[in-house]
Scaffold this motif. Structure first.
Motif, PDB file in Angstrom:
ATOM      1  N   UNK A  82       0.832  -1.203   0.000  1.00  0.00           N
ATOM      2  CA  UNK A  82       0.000   0.000   0.000  1.00  0.00           C
ATOM      3  C   UNK A  82       0.868   1.255   0.000  1.00  0.00           C
ATOM      4  N   UNK A  83       1.960   1.223   0.760  1.00  0.00           N
ATOM      5  CA  UNK A  83       2.872   2.375   0.807  1.00  0.00           C
ATOM      6  C   UNK A  83       3.492   2.633  -0.562  1.00  0.00           C
ATOM      7  N   UNK A  84       3.863   1.560  -1.245  1.00  0.00           N
ATOM      8  CA  UNK A  84       4.439   1.709  -2.600  1.00  0.00           C
ATOM      9  C   UNK A  84       3.416   2.325  -3.546  1.00  0.00           C
ATOM     10  N   UNK A  85       2.165   1.875  -3.419  1.00  0.00           N
ATOM     11  CA  UNK A  85       1.088   2.390  -4.267  1.00  0.00           C
ATOM     12  C   UNK A  85       0.886   3.892  -4.079  1.00  0.00           C
ATOM     13  N   UNK A  86       1.056   4.365  -2.834  1.00  0.00           N
ATOM     14  CA  UNK A  86       0.838   5.786  -2.530  1.00  0.00           C
ATOM     15  C   UNK A  86       2.152   6.579  -2.453  1.00  0.00           C
ATOM     16  N   UNK A  87       3.238   5.950  -2.882  1.00  0.00           N
ATOM     17  CA  UNK A  87       4.548   6.613  -2.906  1.00  0.00           C
ATOM     18  C   UNK A  87       4.955   7.122  -1.517  1.00  0.00           C
ATOM     19  N   UNK A  88       4.784   6.259  -0.516  1.00  0.00           N
ATOM     20  CA  UNK A  88       5.124   6.593   0.868  1.00  0.00           C
ATOM     21  C   UNK A  88       6.390   5.847   1.262  1.00  0.00           C
ATOM     22  N   UNK A  89       7.335   6.578   1.837  1.00  0.00           N
ATOM     23  CA  UNK A  89       8.640   5.990   2.138  1.00  0.00           C
ATOM     24  C   UNK A  89       8.780   5.391   3.523  1.00  0.00           C
ATOM     25  N   UNK A  90       7.966   5.847   4.482  1.00  0.00           N
ATOM     26  CA  UNK A  90       8.138   5.393   5.867  1.00  0.00           C
ATOM     27  C   UNK A  90       6.810   4.893   6.431  1.00  0.00           C
ATOM     28  N   UNK A  91       6.857   3.726   7.070  1.00  0.00           N
ATOM     29  CA  UNK A  91       5.690   3.168   7.761  1.00  0.00           C
ATOM     30  C   UNK A  91       6.031   3.108   9.248  1.00  0.00           C
ATOM     31  N   UNK A  92       5.105   3.564  10.099  1.00  0.00           N
ATOM     32  CA  UNK A  92       5.340   3.558  11.546  1.00  0.00           C
ATOM     33  C   UNK A  92       4.191   2.870  12.266  1.00  0.00           C
ATOM     34  N   UNK A  93       4.468   2.443  13.505  1.00  0.00           N
ATOM     35  CA  UNK A  93       3.427   1.808  14.316  1.00  0.00           C
ATOM     36  C   UNK A  93       3.412   2.419  15.713  1.00  0.00           C
ATOM     37  N   UNK A  94       2.612   1.816  16.618  1.00  0.00           N
ATOM     38  CA  UNK A  94       2.445   2.362  17.954  1.00  0.00           C
ATOM     39  C   UNK A  94       3.182   1.614  19.050  1.00  0.00           C
ATOM     40  N   UNK A  95       4.178   0.806  18.696  1.00  0.00           N
ATOM     41  CA  UNK A  95       4.953   0.103  19.723  1.00  0.00           C
ATOM     42  C   UNK A  95       5.626   1.112  20.652  1.00  0.00           C
TER      43      UNK A  95
END
Length: 265
Positions: free
Chosen positions: A106-119
Motif C-alpha cells: 500500500x505504501x508503494x502504491x501511494x509513494x510513501x517511504x516510511x511506515x510507523x506503528x504504535x509500539x
C-alpha cells in the motif's frame, strides 16, 4: 510538553508517512503527532483482517475523525493464512508479517517511504513476536525511538484531547484462544459476542472471554469480580449457551496479559 514535542519533531523531514493505526491510544498518539507535523502527508491505515473486533474498528474511525487525518482501510482475511490459524506460539509473528506485506504494498502504491506503528518501550519487555516481524519489514516505532512509556502516552493523549487516552489496552480476538487450538471464524464470532454481552450486563470496559475448546472463561480486573453475582451469572450462562459455549466461569485470579500463552492440548 517537551516529550510530546520530541515525538512531533521525530516526523521532521520524513516526507510522506503511513501510520498503522488500530483502535488504541498508542497508535492514536503517533497519528496525532504525524498529522501535526506533516498534515496531509500523514496517512493512517487501519487493517480489517477479520480478527479485530468491530468495536476497535469503530474506535479507529473515531480517532481519525478527531485528529482530522486521512484514513485508509486494508481489507483482507487472516483466516486464509494457515500459519496464523494453526495458532502456535508464533501466531503473532505470522500475523504481523502478513500485515507488513500489505502495508508495504500500500505504501508503494501511494509513494510513501516510511511506515510507523504504535509500539512503545513498555511493549519491549513482553513476549511480542509480532514486534520482531514488523521490525523485519522495516516498520519503525517513533514511540520507542523517543522513549515513550504507556503511562506517558496516556498523559500526552489526554493533554492533546484524544478521547482514547484512558481506553484499556486490547488485542486481537485470536488472543483469546490458547495456542494449539485452531483459530476459526466461529470461535472469533462467539468471543466477540460474549465480550459484548459481559460489557452490557456489567458496564465494564475491560473484559476478556477466553475460548477454551468451547468453554468460556471470563477475565476482568480482580477488583471487579464481585460484580458477578448470582443474577448476573445466571444471565451470562443463558446467553453464552445460546451462542455456543458449553460452560461459563469467571476466573477468580482476574485478568493478566498473556495468560493463555501456553500450548493447549
Amino acid at each position: 510538553m517537551t516529550h510530546l514535542d520530541d515525538l512531533v519533531n521525530w516526523f521532521e523531514n520524513k516526507g510522506k508517512v503511513m501510520i498503522a493505526l488500530s483502535g488504541g491510544v498508542d497508535s492514536a498518539l503517533v497519528a496525532y503527532a504525524a498529522f501535526k507535523k506533516l498534515g496531509p502527508s500523514a496517512i493512517a491505515v487501519t487493517a480489517d483482517y477479520k480478527t479485530l473486533s468491530k468495536e476497535e474498528l469503530e474506535t479507529a474511525k473515531k480517532i481519525c475523525s478527531e485528529i482530522g487525518i486521512r484514513q485508509i482501510f486494508l481489507d483482507y482475511n487472516e483466516l486464509e493464512n494457515e500459519e496464523f490459524t494453526k495458532n502456535d506460539s508464533n501466531r503473532c509473528f505470522h500475523c504481523r508479517m502478513e500485515l507488513g506485506d500489505h502495508l508495504i504494498k500500500l505504501a508503494e502504491k501511494h509513494n510513501i517511504g516510511i511506515i510507523v506503528d504504535g509500539t512503545n518501550i513498555d511493549d519491549l519487555g513482553d513476549y511480542r513476536p509480532g514486534i520482531e516481524a514488523l521490525k523485519q519489514n522495516g516498520i519503525r516505532s517513533p514511540l520507542v525511538e523517543t522513549n515513550f512509556s504507556k503511562s506517558q502516552i496516556r498523559e500526552a493523549a489526554k493533554f492533546v484531547g484524544l478521547s482514547v487516552f484512558d481506553k484499556p489496552s486490547n488485542s486481537c480476538l485470536a488472543s483469546r484462544i490458547p495456542w494449539g487450538q485452531r483459530v476459526t471464524a466461529e470461535k472469533l464470532t462467539r468471543i466477540e459476542l460474549a465480550e459484548n454481552i459481559v460489557k452490557q450486563l456489567t458496564n465494564l470496559n475491560h473484559v476478556r472471554v477466553r475460548d477454551l475448546n468451547g468453554s468460556a472463561k471470563i477475565e476482568v480486573d480482580k477488583e471487579m469480580i464481585p460484580l458477578f453475582d448470582d443474577d448476573i451469572l445466571k444471565h451470562l450462562i443463558e446467553k453464552f449457551e445460546m451462542i455456543g459455549f458449553t460452560t461459563v466461569r469467571v476466573d477468580p485470579e482476574g485478568y493478566r496479559p498473556g495468560k493463555i500463552n501456553v500450548i493447549a492440548d
